[in-house]
Design a protein around this motif. Structure first.
Motif, PDB file in Angstrom:
ATOM      1  N   UNK A   2     -32.532   6.724 -71.706  1.00 62.09           N
ATOM      2  CA  UNK A   2     -32.061   6.659 -70.147  1.00 62.09           C
ATOM      3  C   UNK A   2     -31.937   8.150 -69.800  1.00 62.09           C
ATOM      4  N   UNK A   3     -32.628   8.477 -68.500  1.00 58.65           N
ATOM      5  CA  UNK A   3     -32.722  10.084 -68.126  1.00 58.65           C
ATOM      6  C   UNK A   3     -31.335  10.594 -67.799  1.00 58.65           C
ATOM      7  N   UNK A   4     -30.579  10.100 -66.940  1.00 56.63           N
ATOM      8  CA  UNK A   4     -29.317  10.796 -66.589  1.00 56.63           C
ATOM      9  C   UNK A   4     -28.188  10.966 -67.826  1.00 56.63           C
ATOM     10  N   UNK A   5     -28.362   9.959 -68.939  1.00 52.90           N
ATOM     11  CA  UNK A   5     -27.471  10.054 -69.830  1.00 52.90           C
ATOM     12  C   UNK A   5     -28.224  11.270 -70.953  1.00 52.90           C
ATOM     13  N   UNK A  32     -41.569  11.569 -73.325  1.00 48.16           N
ATOM     14  CA  UNK A  32     -41.078  10.353 -72.770  1.00 48.16           C
ATOM     15  C   UNK A  32     -41.453  10.014 -71.283  1.00 48.16           C
ATOM     16  N   UNK A  33     -41.185  10.911 -70.520  1.00 50.47           N
ATOM     17  CA  UNK A  33     -41.378  10.745 -69.300  1.00 50.47           C
ATOM     18  C   UNK A  33     -42.875  11.111 -68.878  1.00 50.47           C
ATOM     19  N   UNK A  34     -43.665  11.904 -69.657  1.00 46.29           N
ATOM     20  CA  UNK A  34     -44.868  11.955 -69.448  1.00 46.29           C
ATOM     21  C   UNK A  34     -45.807  10.843 -70.079  1.00 46.29           C
ATOM     22  N   UNK A  35     -45.366  10.189 -70.930  1.00 47.09           N
ATOM     23  CA  UNK A  35     -45.689   8.905 -71.561  1.00 47.09           C
ATOM     24  C   UNK A  35     -45.747   7.756 -70.639  1.00 47.09           C
ATOM     25  N   UNK A  36     -44.683   7.549 -70.119  1.00 47.15           N
ATOM     26  CA  UNK A  36     -44.511   6.476 -68.912  1.00 47.15           C
ATOM     27  C   UNK A  36     -45.088   6.906 -67.604  1.00 47.15           C
ATOM     28  N   UNK A  37     -45.480   8.088 -67.308  1.00 40.26           N
ATOM     29  CA  UNK A  37     -46.052   8.709 -66.078  1.00 40.26           C
ATOM     30  C   UNK A  37     -44.857   8.518 -64.922  1.00 40.26           C
ATOM     31  N   UNK A  38     -43.661   8.893 -65.612  1.00 37.79           N
ATOM     32  CA  UNK A  38     -42.481   8.906 -64.677  1.00 37.79           C
ATOM     33  C   UNK A  38     -42.327  10.234 -63.896  1.00 37.79           C
ATOM     34  N   UNK A  39     -42.215  10.379 -62.666  1.00 34.56           N
ATOM     35  CA  UNK A  39     -41.969  11.573 -62.032  1.00 34.56           C
ATOM     36  C   UNK A  39     -40.610  12.152 -62.359  1.00 34.56           C
ATOM     37  N   UNK A  41     -36.869  13.567 -61.777  1.00 36.43           N
ATOM     38  CA  UNK A  41     -35.799  13.526 -61.043  1.00 36.43           C
ATOM     39  C   UNK A  41     -35.350  15.019 -61.045  1.00 36.43           C
ATOM     40  N   UNK A  42     -34.833  15.331 -59.743  1.00 38.14           N
ATOM     41  CA  UNK A  42     -34.540  16.907 -59.705  1.00 38.14           C
ATOM     42  C   UNK A  42     -33.527  17.459 -60.724  1.00 38.14           C
ATOM     43  N   UNK A  43     -32.796  16.290 -61.373  1.00 38.00           N
ATOM     44  CA  UNK A  43     -31.754  16.682 -62.620  1.00 38.00           C
ATOM     45  C   UNK A  43     -32.688  17.199 -63.555  1.00 38.00           C
ATOM     46  N   UNK A  44     -33.734  16.750 -64.030  1.00 41.86           N
ATOM     47  CA  UNK A  44     -34.578  17.042 -64.965  1.00 41.86           C
ATOM     48  C   UNK A  44     -35.050  18.551 -65.007  1.00 41.86           C
ATOM     49  N   UNK A  45     -35.632  18.920 -63.518  1.00 38.92           N
ATOM     50  CA  UNK A  45     -35.957  20.085 -63.399  1.00 38.92           C
ATOM     51  C   UNK A  45     -34.868  21.108 -63.508  1.00 38.92           C
ATOM     52  N   UNK A  46     -33.526  20.878 -63.113  1.00 43.31           N
ATOM     53  CA  UNK A  46     -32.691  21.712 -63.271  1.00 43.31           C
ATOM     54  C   UNK A  46     -32.162  21.798 -64.813  1.00 43.31           C
ATOM     55  N   UNK A  47     -32.457  20.782 -65.723  1.00 45.01           N
ATOM     56  CA  UNK A  47     -32.492  20.952 -67.242  1.00 45.01           C
ATOM     57  C   UNK A  47     -33.393  21.912 -67.723  1.00 45.01           C
ATOM     58  N   UNK A  48     -34.612  21.634 -67.078  1.00 45.82           N
ATOM     59  CA  UNK A  48     -35.644  22.717 -67.660  1.00 45.82           C
ATOM     60  C   UNK A  48     -35.336  24.149 -67.366  1.00 45.82           C
ATOM     61  N   UNK A  49     -34.814  24.290 -66.221  1.00 50.42           N
ATOM     62  CA  UNK A  49     -34.594  25.473 -65.968  1.00 50.42           C
ATOM     63  C   UNK A  49     -33.309  26.139 -66.920  1.00 50.42           C
ATOM     64  N   UNK A  50     -32.292  25.149 -66.859  1.00 52.97           N
ATOM     65  CA  UNK A  50     -31.057  25.620 -67.704  1.00 52.97           C
ATOM     66  C   UNK A  50     -31.457  26.178 -69.195  1.00 52.97           C
ATOM     67  N   UNK A  51     -32.526  25.483 -69.750  1.00 54.84           N
ATOM     68  CA  UNK A  51     -33.017  25.846 -71.034  1.00 54.84           C
ATOM     69  C   UNK A  51     -33.964  26.752 -71.017  1.00 54.84           C
TER      70      UNK A  51
END
Length: 73
Positions: A2-5, A32-39, A41-51
């Motif tokens: 689950x992405x948001x969790x 997992x997102x790449x494997x399922x070819x899922x774009x 969400x903005x929150x994922x980009x935020x986590x990428x930046x935070x890390x």
């Protein structure tokens, strides 16, 4: 996964300064997102930046400041 969790868990790890565990969990989420070819969400980009994993930003869904950081990196 689950992405948001997962993002909430990553944020919790960052708040207790466990950056390594946060990055590891984020990398698994990105795989997992790449494997399922899922774009991302903005929150994922935020986590990428935070890390600090700037090369993994998905520019199609990034905000202007995330695009700037990616370009500067």
């Amino acid at each position: 996964m689950e992405i948001f969790e997962t993002c909430q868990e990553i944020n919790g790890l960052l708040s207790v300064r466990n950056e390594m565990a946060a990055r590891n969990l984020l990398v698994r989420l990105l795989a997992e997102l790449d494997r399922t070819n899922t774009p991302y969400p903005h929150v994922v980009n935020h986590m990428i930046r935070a890390t600090g994993l700037f090369p993994y930003l998905q520019l199609e869904s990034a905000s202007w400041d995330e695009k700037y950081v990616h370009r500067a990196f």
